[in-house]
Scaffold this motif. Sequence first.
Motif, PDB file in Angstrom:
ATOM      1  N   GLU A   1      11.539  46.170  45.551  1.00 61.27           N
ATOM      2  CA  GLU A   1      11.688  46.526  44.139  1.00 61.27           C
ATOM      3  C   GLU A   1      12.873  47.466  43.914  1.00 61.27           C
ATOM      4  O   GLU A   1      13.115  47.894  42.786  1.00 61.27           O
ATOM      5  CB  GLU A   1      10.399  47.213  43.634  1.00 61.27           C
TER       6      GLU A   1
ATOM      7  N   ALA B   1      17.162  43.375  30.742  1.00 63.27           N
ATOM      8  CA  ALA B   1      16.035  43.268  29.811  1.00 63.27           C
ATOM      9  C   ALA B   1      16.408  42.418  28.596  1.00 63.27           C
ATOM     10  O   ALA B   1      15.610  41.618  28.114  1.00 63.27           O
ATOM     11  CB  ALA B   1      15.595  44.658  29.367  1.00 63.27           C
TER      12      ALA B   1
ATOM     13  N   LYS C   1       3.239  48.114  27.887  1.00 56.78           N
ATOM     14  CA  LYS C   1       2.688  47.034  28.703  1.00 56.78           C
ATOM     15  C   LYS C   1       1.773  46.173  27.837  1.00 56.78           C
ATOM     16  O   LYS C   1       1.826  44.942  27.873  1.00 56.78           O
ATOM     17  CB  LYS C   1       1.909  47.609  29.888  1.00 56.78           C
TER      18      LYS C   1
ATOM     19  N   VAL D   1       9.585  45.466  27.482  1.00 51.99           N
ATOM     20  CA  VAL D   1      10.120  46.014  28.733  1.00 51.99           C
ATOM     21  C   VAL D   1      10.341  47.517  28.570  1.00 51.99           C
ATOM     22  O   VAL D   1      10.884  47.966  27.563  1.00 51.99           O
ATOM     23  CB  VAL D   1      11.457  45.323  29.110  1.00 51.99           C
ATOM     24  N   TYR D   2       9.928  48.276  29.586  1.00 56.12           N
ATOM     25  CA  TYR D   2      10.121  49.726  29.545  1.00 56.12           C
ATOM     26  C   TYR D   2      11.082  50.165  30.648  1.00 56.12           C
ATOM     27  O   TYR D   2      10.802  50.009  31.828  1.00 56.12           O
ATOM     28  CB  TYR D   2       8.778  50.448  29.699  1.00 56.12           C
ATOM     29  N   HIS D   3      12.203  50.718  30.233  1.00 52.24           N
ATOM     30  CA  HIS D   3      13.143  51.324  31.177  1.00 52.24           C
ATOM     31  C   HIS D   3      13.105  52.832  31.005  1.00 52.24           C
ATOM     32  O   HIS D   3      13.045  53.339  29.888  1.00 52.24           O
ATOM     33  CB  HIS D   3      14.576  50.836  30.907  1.00 52.24           C
TER      34      HIS D   3
ATOM     35  N   ASP E   1       3.227  52.491  34.681  1.00 47.26           N
ATOM     36  CA  ASP E   1       3.669  51.115  34.492  1.00 47.26           C
ATOM     37  C   ASP E   1       5.068  50.964  33.926  1.00 47.26           C
ATOM     38  O   ASP E   1       5.261  50.219  32.970  1.00 47.26           O
ATOM     39  CB  ASP E   1       2.684  50.384  33.571  1.00 47.26           C
TER      40      ASP E   1
ATOM     41  N   ASP F   1       8.754  49.400  33.968  1.00 49.67           N
ATOM     42  CA  ASP F   1       9.296  48.165  34.533  1.00 49.67           C
ATOM     43  C   ASP F   1      10.598  48.428  35.272  1.00 49.67           C
ATOM     44  O   ASP F   1      10.886  47.799  36.283  1.00 49.67           O
ATOM     45  CB  ASP F   1       9.549  47.154  33.404  1.00 49.67           C
TER      46      ASP F   1
ATOM     47  N   ARG G   1      10.332  46.560  38.769  1.00 52.90           N
ATOM     48  CA  ARG G   1       8.953  46.195  39.121  1.00 52.90           C
ATOM     49  C   ARG G   1       8.860  44.702  39.406  1.00 52.90           C
ATOM     50  O   ARG G   1       9.468  43.878  38.703  1.00 52.90           O
ATOM     51  CB  ARG G   1       7.996  46.563  37.985  1.00 52.90           C
TER      52      ARG G   1
ATOM     53  N   THR H   1       9.321  41.547  36.968  1.00 49.14           N
ATOM     54  CA  THR H   1      10.192  41.801  35.816  1.00 49.14           C
ATOM     55  C   THR H   1      11.382  40.845  35.872  1.00 49.14           C
ATOM     56  O   THR H   1      12.023  40.721  36.906  1.00 49.14           O
ATOM     57  CB  THR H   1      10.720  43.261  35.851  1.00 49.14           C
TER      58      THR H   1
END
Lengths: 276, 390
Positions: free
Chosen positions: B64, B82, B166, B171-173, B191, B193, B214, B217
């Motif tokens: 990852e 993303a 989530k 998408v979470y950066h 959680d 990403d 992750r 992703t």
Amino acid sequence: MWDYTDKVKEHFLNPRNVGVIENADGVGEVGSLACGDALTLYFKMDGEGRIADAKFQTFGCASAIASSSALTELIIGKTLDEAEKITNEDIAAFLGDLPKEKMHCSVMGQEALEKAIAQYRGETAREVEGNIICECFGITDQEIEKTVREHRLTSIEDVTGYLKAGGGCGNCHDKIQQIMDGVHGACVTILPRPKKMTNIQKIRLIEETLEREIRPTLRKDGGDIELVDVEGSRVVVNLRGTCASCSKSQVTLKSYVEAKLRELVTDDLVVEENHL
Amino acid sequence: MKTVYLDNNATTRVAPEVVEAMLPYFSEFYGNPSSMHSFGGNLGIKVREARARIAALLGAQPEEILLTSGGTESDVTAIHAALAAHPHKRHIVTTRVEHPAIKNLFEQYGKNGYRVTFVPVDCEGRIDLDEFRASLSEDTAVVSMMWANNETGVLFPVDEVAAELKARGIVYHTDAVQAVGKIPIDLTRTDVDLLSLSGHKLHGPKGIGALYIRKGTKFKPLMVGGHQEQGRRAGTENVPGIIGLGKACELAAGYLDDIDTRVRALRDRLENALLEAVPQAMVNGDRANRLPNTTSIAFEYVEGEAILLMMNEHGIAASSGSACTSGSLEPSHVLRAMGIPFTAAHGSIRFSLSHYTTAEEIDFVIEKMPPIIERLRQMSPFWKQAAQSV
């Protein structure tokens, strides 16, 4: 880190003539806390028309303090006529130059001197037209409005680029935005359109015009319109609701929709109904 | 003159163990991991080991971890990937207090057809979670919200944000450049990403960083060319840098406790002593919820660059939220977003400590700072009236 000359550093670390002169003959204040630098200059005349003493108080960076110190050194012993000729370049030169981004510190020195001399001579500060919007750089609403109108500026960044207005503390950004909104809001349909549009711009403008101008009118009669495609100057649409079954729909299409799009987008558009 | 280095959020000293670990990979083992011969090819094992160490610090799996040139590249790669994964979504969300790597990137996307929301913060630098939630929509492709702020050290509610995103499939950066190596991070429990980190902020070398991606992703490379990094980033591996980052991560895991206890206590001592000795000084940001190594102190009615240069005369290195150090006219966008008054924003100084900071250094700064502020205030035209009004 800034590339300061040794002389700037020396005048910053050991500034000359810091302080206040009680009963000064001339006092000049420039800048503000919001802008990040401010200078108050005081001078006292001797009996023979020369500056006997000068002192300063400065809030600001190293070059602002050094420029103020240099300014007092430059003017002490000079007549007002001589002092008046001192420019910001003289201050910078005295310090062995300033970084380009810091030249405004020497300008501040020159402005404080001008104000102090004017005060001594009993002159009133030059009249400004309109209300000051940007206090950091003393820019008025009239100047901003004129520039926004002439150059069709739409962002605060652009206004700052042209006028410096809004480039300091940023407190006036809302007011500048209001001025721009006022200018553009008042003349949204008078503004000349850009001569050449990309297809995307054209499609967007067509959609906007449909949404803002045309759809509300059609909807009053229970109709509606939908953009299907734009090919060159051909605009293909679907008519909906009562328009779809209306015998006058072709008239509506040509005499209203097409006319409106020609007026507000480009004058060569041809509107057709989708027959697929 | 000895340097007292309290600017560790800008960059850090490379740990001697890291330098030692890297050196052989410049002169002795200079091969290319992609080569067929064992001289180069064997380096792949070393890179793998380093990747595992980086992953271990984050609670991640080695596969990852994408190795990059640093925090900025990790940020740009993350957002690019993303958006490429969700080509129909045109809305992106971040905060008003991000590092310029994210701030300017999002502004650029804003000029290129994306709708961008910059979520505001309150006067202590805390995100407004309700406003954040309200900004999200079906059209939102990605949210980038930092783990910890570089100027104030304020921590963001990463867990809550991650859970929310989530559930919504966004998408979470997170730009965790300031957090990694200063506080524990466990991505088996949070959680996110995508997460950016940078080597030189945790006693590793400059020019190396990583992006955590992750598993699952969607990803699209930014750098195309060779097949390195499983086709996710072209370019011959920076082998010495990777070895160095691996070592730095291994060391960081060992000193997180020191930062949380000893360094935190030093930071608090510095902060309390300065607030006590200097009138009209205050801390910027939420004191209860910050990185343990950072304090941003506003000294009213003086200007930051002048303070820094006077500190420099004593060998003390820190940084400021002042405009005059950056070439722009406006003070720090972070302090402005927090609504810190100009009287304070211009005179804000950030002290950031590290594992290497000593008590003697802190005492030295506590001794030198108050006279510096006093001296500059005596020069300031605003000070006298401000002092009288209190």
